[in-house]
Design an enzyme around this catalytic site. Structure first.
Site, PDB file in Angstrom:
ATOM      1  N   HIS A 268      -4.311   1.346   2.597  1.00 14.28           N
ATOM      2  CA  HIS A 268      -3.652   1.046   3.866  1.00 14.28           C
ATOM      3  C   HIS A 268      -4.598   1.330   5.045  1.00 14.28           C
ATOM      4  O   HIS A 268      -4.863   0.446   5.875  1.00 14.28           O
ATOM      5  CB  HIS A 268      -2.374   1.890   3.999  1.00 14.28           C
ATOM      6  CG  HIS A 268      -1.618   1.659   5.258  1.00 14.28           C
ATOM      7  ND1 HIS A 268      -0.531   0.821   5.330  1.00 14.28           N
ATOM      8  CD2 HIS A 268      -1.797   2.134   6.512  1.00 14.28           C
ATOM      9  CE1 HIS A 268      -0.076   0.801   6.574  1.00 14.28           C
ATOM     10  NE2 HIS A 268      -0.832   1.585   7.321  1.00 14.28           N
ATOM     11  N   GLU A 269      -5.123   2.549   5.084  1.00  9.99           N
ATOM     12  CA  GLU A 269      -6.005   2.910   6.208  1.00  9.99           C
ATOM     13  C   GLU A 269      -7.288   2.084   6.169  1.00  9.99           C
ATOM     14  O   GLU A 269      -7.857   1.757   7.210  1.00  9.99           O
ATOM     15  CB  GLU A 269      -6.309   4.409   6.192  1.00  9.99           C
ATOM     16  CG  GLU A 269      -5.080   5.319   6.290  1.00  9.99           C
ATOM     17  CD  GLU A 269      -4.150   5.021   7.458  1.00  9.99           C
ATOM     18  OE1 GLU A 269      -4.605   4.462   8.468  1.00  9.99           O
ATOM     19  OE2 GLU A 269      -2.940   5.324   7.352  1.00  9.99           O
ATOM     20  N   HIS A 272      -6.854  -0.979   8.181  1.00  8.93           N
ATOM     21  CA  HIS A 272      -7.067  -0.712   9.611  1.00  8.93           C
ATOM     22  C   HIS A 272      -8.572  -0.584   9.898  1.00  8.93           C
ATOM     23  O   HIS A 272      -9.076  -1.098  10.898  1.00  8.93           O
ATOM     24  CB  HIS A 272      -6.380   0.604  10.012  1.00  8.93           C
ATOM     25  CG  HIS A 272      -4.882   0.522  10.085  1.00  8.93           C
ATOM     26  ND1 HIS A 272      -4.228  -0.388  10.875  1.00  8.93           N
ATOM     27  CD2 HIS A 272      -3.904   1.253   9.473  1.00  8.93           C
ATOM     28  CE1 HIS A 272      -2.910  -0.202  10.759  1.00  8.93           C
ATOM     29  NE2 HIS A 272      -2.684   0.777   9.907  1.00  8.93           N
ATOM     30  N   GLU A 298      -1.323  -3.598  11.808  1.00 11.16           N
ATOM     31  CA  GLU A 298      -0.536  -3.267  10.624  1.00 11.16           C
ATOM     32  C   GLU A 298      -0.542  -4.416   9.615  1.00 11.16           C
ATOM     33  O   GLU A 298      -0.416  -4.205   8.417  1.00 11.16           O
ATOM     34  CB  GLU A 298       0.895  -2.896  11.046  1.00 11.16           C
ATOM     35  CG  GLU A 298       1.722  -2.185   9.996  1.00 11.16           C
ATOM     36  CD  GLU A 298       1.256  -0.761   9.679  1.00 11.16           C
ATOM     37  OE1 GLU A 298       0.296  -0.277  10.284  1.00 11.16           O
ATOM     38  OE2 GLU A 298       1.875  -0.144   8.786  1.00 11.16           O
TER      39      GLU A 298
HETATM   40 ZN    ZN Z   1      -0.729   1.553   9.435  1.00 15.07          ZN
END
Ligand code: ZN
Length: 503
Positions: A268-269, A272, A298
């Site tokens: 997830h990170e 980003h 996101e």
């Molecule tokens: Zn996030």
């Protein structure tokens, strides 16, 4: 003033403001990773000092004059530099926002939310909502004032939402969320009838933390996150931040008895982080070099976490490697693993929710913060209302406010209007991924062989490179051929979970 001189002075001033923001972000990263606890007071003074200096420099009338002069020159039309154009447009938006909120209101907001966050943490620990209620009332009142200072035409909520998702309105969110709520509720009900079919017990075995960290670093390198321009560390509340395009920091949280937290948290990170590493280098050192909006940011974290990381293609490639690393998986096959990581079960805590139920948590918060803001719902009635609504959506009821209205930090720190960006990100992740696959059909076969360059290349060229140069709606239309729309997301979920649960 000569054209070049105006632009040079503007760039220099904005560059200084930008570098002060980056230095402040570094102090913040350190606070959340390695800083000793006794340093909190000194650190908050250091951050406050930097914020004051950068705010004063940015909101000074001279900055406004330089932006206005640069706009006039751009309207004159001879110097046609897209990088300068983007910088001037973004600075105008940021400048107007920063100068519209009166200084007194801003410092009152900083003061009250710092206290409210502490009261929230204490109230949550003690499961004592009445302790937090007066603070929530004050925060909501301040957010109303902030919205009025920023200005709005449709609904007050729109002014707050616009801070995180420029150009988005609550009318459009209402439309999207109504469609999602209907489709998701139906899917949750159908899955609920077959819930016994999938077990995630294999995820709760013994996964040594050092081996989890190695797996995380391996995935970052394989997916194309440049570790010479970034790091992975651990933090209690995982996040991603950056200090330049060449210094992007990811964090994750390890749990030796549960695989998913660190691994999918890292992916997830990473999504980003890949965004920040792949913006056009010409925007480096300016406010244009950042994600377009929270929703688009996101969309990238969710794309890598879910569309890639929770796909069958990905695990066909990676599961044999994972088995080599973790002895506890000797008796597990890839199909069993794929089902385990995609188990759907209604739960009370948003951050632990699966792909299908997650957005219902967001819709509840969106509806409630709208009603709190315009006074249709009182702070006093909110906890009971929360419990009723989560029960109506998911069929389960919190036993405590800790598992209900006190679970999220957002309202205590004054960020109302932020929650919808999580769901916009989920919806956009599918819309963007579908478009990538239709234009570069080799992407899924690449993932199955551990080759991510075709996907990352498409994302870089069509989404990431633009930074903040385009508005979210422009970027989404340009990258996907249509505005943000719920249907592809619902179709994706139904296809994927229909197969897993035999619907
Ligand atoms: Zn996030």
């Amino acid at each position: 003033m000569a054209e070049n001189e105006t632009l040079n002075r503007l760039r220099q001033r904005l560059g200084e403001v930008h570098q002060l923001h980056m230095a402040s972000a570094l102090l913040d990263w350190d606070q959340q990773t390695y800083m000793p606890p006794e340093s909190v007071q000194a650190r908050s003074e250091q951050k406050a000092a930097l914020t004051r200096i950068s705010h004063n420099l940015f909101t000074a009338p001279e900055t406004g004059d330089l932006i206005a002069a640069a706009e006039q020159q751009a309207a004159g039309g001879d110097a046609d530099d897209p990088v300068v154009d983007a910088l001037v447009r973004v600075s105008r938006r940021d400048y107007d926002r920063a100068t519209r909120i009166p200084v007194d209101l801003m410092s009152e907001r900083v003061r009250v939310t710092a206290l409210a966050q502490e009261e929230w943490a204490a109230a949550r620990a003690a499961d004592d909502y009445p302790r937090f209620a007066p603070w929530l009332r004050r925060v909501i009142d301040l957010e109303r004032q902030v919205a009025d200072a920023l200005g709005w035409t449709g609904r007050r909520y729109d002014a707050l939402l616009d801070q995180y998702e420029p150009g988005m309105t609550s009318a459009r969110v209402d439309e999207l969320f109504t469609e999602l709520k209907e489709g998701l509720s139906l899917l949750v009900r159908e899955i609920g009838e077959k819930a016994s079919g999938v077990s995630d017990a294999v995820l709760h075995r013994e996964f040594p933390v050092d081996l989890q960290a190695e797996a995380g670093l391996e995935i970052l390198a394989e997916c194309g996150f440049d570790l010479r321009r970034g790091r992975l560390d651990s933090a209690v509340h995982p996040f991603c931040t950056h200090f330049s395009q060449s210094d992007v920091r990811l964090t994750t949280r390890y749990d030796a008895g549960f695989f998913s937290a660190a691994f999918f948290g890292t992916m997830h990170e990473m999504g980003h982080g890949l965004y920040e590493q792949n913006i056009d280098p010409r925007y480096e050192g300016t406010a244009v070099s950042s994600g377009c909006s929270l929703g688009l940011h996101e969309s990238q974290s969710r794309l890598w976490e879910n569309l890639v990381g929770r796909s069958r293609d990905f695990w066909i490639w990676y599961f044999p490697r994972l088995k080599q690393r973790f002895d506890c998986l000797a008796d597990v096959d890839v199909e069993q693993w794929y089902r385990a990581i995609n188990r759907v079960a209604p739960s009370l805590i948003r951050v632990e929710a699966d792909e299908v139920t997650y957005n219902l948590h967001i819709i509840l918060r969106y509806e409630m913060e709208n009603e709190l803001l315009d006074g249709r719902l009182s702070v006093e009635d909110a906890p009971q209302e929360w419990d009723e609504r989560i029960h109506a959506l998911l069929g389960i009821r919190p036993l405590t406010d800790r598992e209900g209205i006190l679970q999220d930090v957002h309202w205590s720190i004054g960020i109302l209007g932020y929650f919808p960006t999580y769901t916009l990100g989920n919806v956009l992740s599918v819309q963007i991924f579908n478009r990538a696959v239709s234009q570069a059909p080799g992407i899924p076969a690449g993932i199955e062989k551990g080759r991510f360059a075709p996907l990352l290349g498409w994302l870089r060229e069509n989404v990431l490179t633009h930074g903040r140069a385009l508005l979210p709606d422009e970027l989404v239309r340009q990258a996907t051929g249509q505005p943000v729309t719920a249907q592809p997301y619902l179709t994706y979920l139904r296809r994927k979970y229909g197969e897993i649960y035999g619907l």
